[in-house]
Design a protein around this motif. Structure first.
Motif, short mmCIF file in Angstrom:
data_model
loop_
_atom_site.label_atom_id
_atom_site.label_comp_id
_atom_site.label_asym_id
_atom_site.label_seq_id
_atom_site.Cartn_x
_atom_site.Cartn_y
_atom_site.Cartn_z
N ALA A 1 1.92 -4.06 -0.58
CA ALA A 1 2.99 -4.19 0.54
C ALA A 1 4.29 -3.64 -0.10
CB ALA A 1 3.09 -5.74 0.87
N GLU A 2 4.59 -3.76 -1.45
CA GLU A 2 5.95 -3.09 -1.99
C GLU A 2 5.79 -1.71 -2.16
OE1 GLU A 2 6.72 -5.64 -5.18
OE2 GLU A 2 7.13 -7.31 -3.96
N GLY A 3 4.48 -1.03 -2.00
CA GLY A 3 4.33 0.57 -2.29
C GLY A 3 4.26 0.71 -3.80
N ARG A 4 3.79 -0.20 -4.56
CA ARG A 4 3.82 0.26 -5.78
C ARG A 4 2.60 0.40 -6.36
NH1 ARG A 4 6.47 -5.37 -8.39
NH2 ARG A 4 5.74 -4.19 -10.40
N VAL A 5 1.64 0.45 -5.43
CA VAL A 5 0.18 0.73 -5.97
C VAL A 5 -0.06 2.34 -5.05
CG1 VAL A 5 -2.32 0.12 -5.61
CG2 VAL A 5 -0.67 -1.71 -6.06
N MET A 6 -0.87 3.13 -5.80
CA MET A 6 -1.15 4.36 -5.38
C MET A 6 -2.60 4.63 -5.77
SD MET A 6 2.37 6.59 -6.07
CE MET A 6 2.02 7.88 -4.52
N ILE A 7 -3.27 5.36 -4.67
CA ILE A 7 -4.58 5.90 -4.57
C ILE A 7 -4.64 7.52 -4.68
CG2 ILE A 7 -6.98 5.79 -3.97
CD1 ILE A 7 -6.28 3.05 -2.69
N ASN A 8 -4.96 8.05 -5.81
CA ASN A 8 -4.79 9.40 -5.76
C ASN A 8 -3.39 9.93 -5.35
OD1 ASN A 8 -7.49 9.41 -6.58
ND2 ASN A 8 -8.33 9.37 -4.15
N GLY A 9 -2.45 9.43 -5.77
CA GLY A 9 -1.27 9.90 -5.42
C GLY A 9 -0.62 9.34 -4.19
N GLN A 10 -1.37 8.63 -3.56
CA GLN A 10 -0.88 8.22 -1.96
C GLN A 10 -0.92 6.60 -1.92
OE1 GLN A 10 -0.34 10.57 0.38
NE2 GLN A 10 -0.65 12.19 -1.22
N ILE A 11 0.13 6.17 -1.08
CA ILE A 11 0.43 4.77 -1.02
C ILE A 11 -0.60 4.30 0.01
CG2 ILE A 11 1.72 3.05 -0.30
CD1 ILE A 11 4.22 4.55 -1.09
N PRO A 12 -1.50 3.68 -0.27
CA PRO A 12 -2.81 3.02 0.41
C PRO A 12 -2.19 1.88 1.59
CG PRO A 12 -3.08 1.68 -1.42
CD PRO A 12 -1.60 2.59 -1.71
N GLU A 13 -3.00 1.76 2.66
CA GLU A 13 -2.81 0.57 3.47
C GLU A 13 -3.50 -0.65 3.03
OE1 GLU A 13 -4.28 1.93 7.29
OE2 GLU A 13 -2.97 3.49 7.55
#
Length: 238
Positions: free
Chosen positions: A25-37
């Motif tokens: 929710a804080e946008g600190r996780v990325m998957i392949n360089g993109q912020i996931p839902e």
């Protein structure tokens, strides 16, 4: 096989699913360089990072610890803003997090692990896992104290689940809970006009506290096996 990102972070021992949801929710996780839902699924080919650092599944087995928490130590993984946090207190080489909480003025048994999945299953509402405490209050117990405490007390807009209560001394008692309401015992006592002066947890499920204050140990294989057995009926969260 695709896995939800919060479940993946939990299973590799990075954090619990609840904490993973917060990071996402804080946008600190990325998957392949993109912020996931929230709820995004990943496969083995995807690259996952938290705060820009790649996450890889550890080769080591998970660790499972039992700590006799002293008064004054805070159950939080926030090592930057809380100097008396439980993580720094243990100073374990692996990334671990606590299962449940004991508030700062309380002491006794608390479990910690690198296994986010087992955290989820133990904390999951409705599992009815026992936690046992020894409590001392500020004045002698009234004759009807045990009966009232065991039958249920109205706190936090609910009635506490019936529990086992046994008087130990003039001002002390033993209580076994299957709930985990916020500051539950302290609130129950306050409702009856008592102030808790000492609260010690002595058992969680099949794990009994057998360490001095401030010391921790690894769970024994037979203890871990019994925990897994007790959890077998718990539905795995998705």
């Amino acid at each position: 096989m695709a896995t939800r990102i919060n479940k993946y972070l939990s299973e590799v021992g990075y954090c619990s699913r609840r904490e993973a949801d917060r990071l996402i929710a804080e946008g600190r996780v990325m998957i392949n360089g993109q912020i996931p839902e929230m709820g995004t699924k990943i496969s083995d080919e995807d690259r996952v990072t938290v705060d820009g650092k790649p996450i890889r599944e550890p080769k080591e087995d998970h660790v499972y610890l039992a700590l006799n928490k002293p008064v004054g130590i805070v159950c939080t993984t926030d090592t930057e803003n809380e100097k008396d946090n439980i993580i720094d207190f243990i100073n374990h080489p692996r990334r671990i997090f606590h299962i449940g909480r004991l508030d700062k003025p309380s002491e006794g048994l608390i479990l910690l692990t690198s296994d986010g999945d087992i955290v989820n299953k133990i904390l999951r509402a409705g599992n009815n896992h026992e936690k046992e405490y020894v409590v001392t209050v500020n004045r002698p117990l009234d004759p009807d104290f045990v009966k009232k405490m065991s039958e249920g007390i109205p706190i936090l807009n609910t009635i506490t689940t019936p529990c086992v209560v046994r008087q130990l001394g003039k001002k002390s008692f033993n209580i076994v809970l299957t709930q985990g309401l916020n500051r539950q015992i302290r609130r129950m006592c306050a409702y009856l006009g008592y102030e808790v002066v000492k609260l010690k947890r002595i058992r969680i499920m099949n794990i009994a506290m057998d360490m001095p204050v401030g010391k921790w140990r690894d769970l024994r294989p037979e203890e871990l096996a019994e925990i897994q057995s007790l959890l077998i009926s718990s539905k795995k969260t998705v």
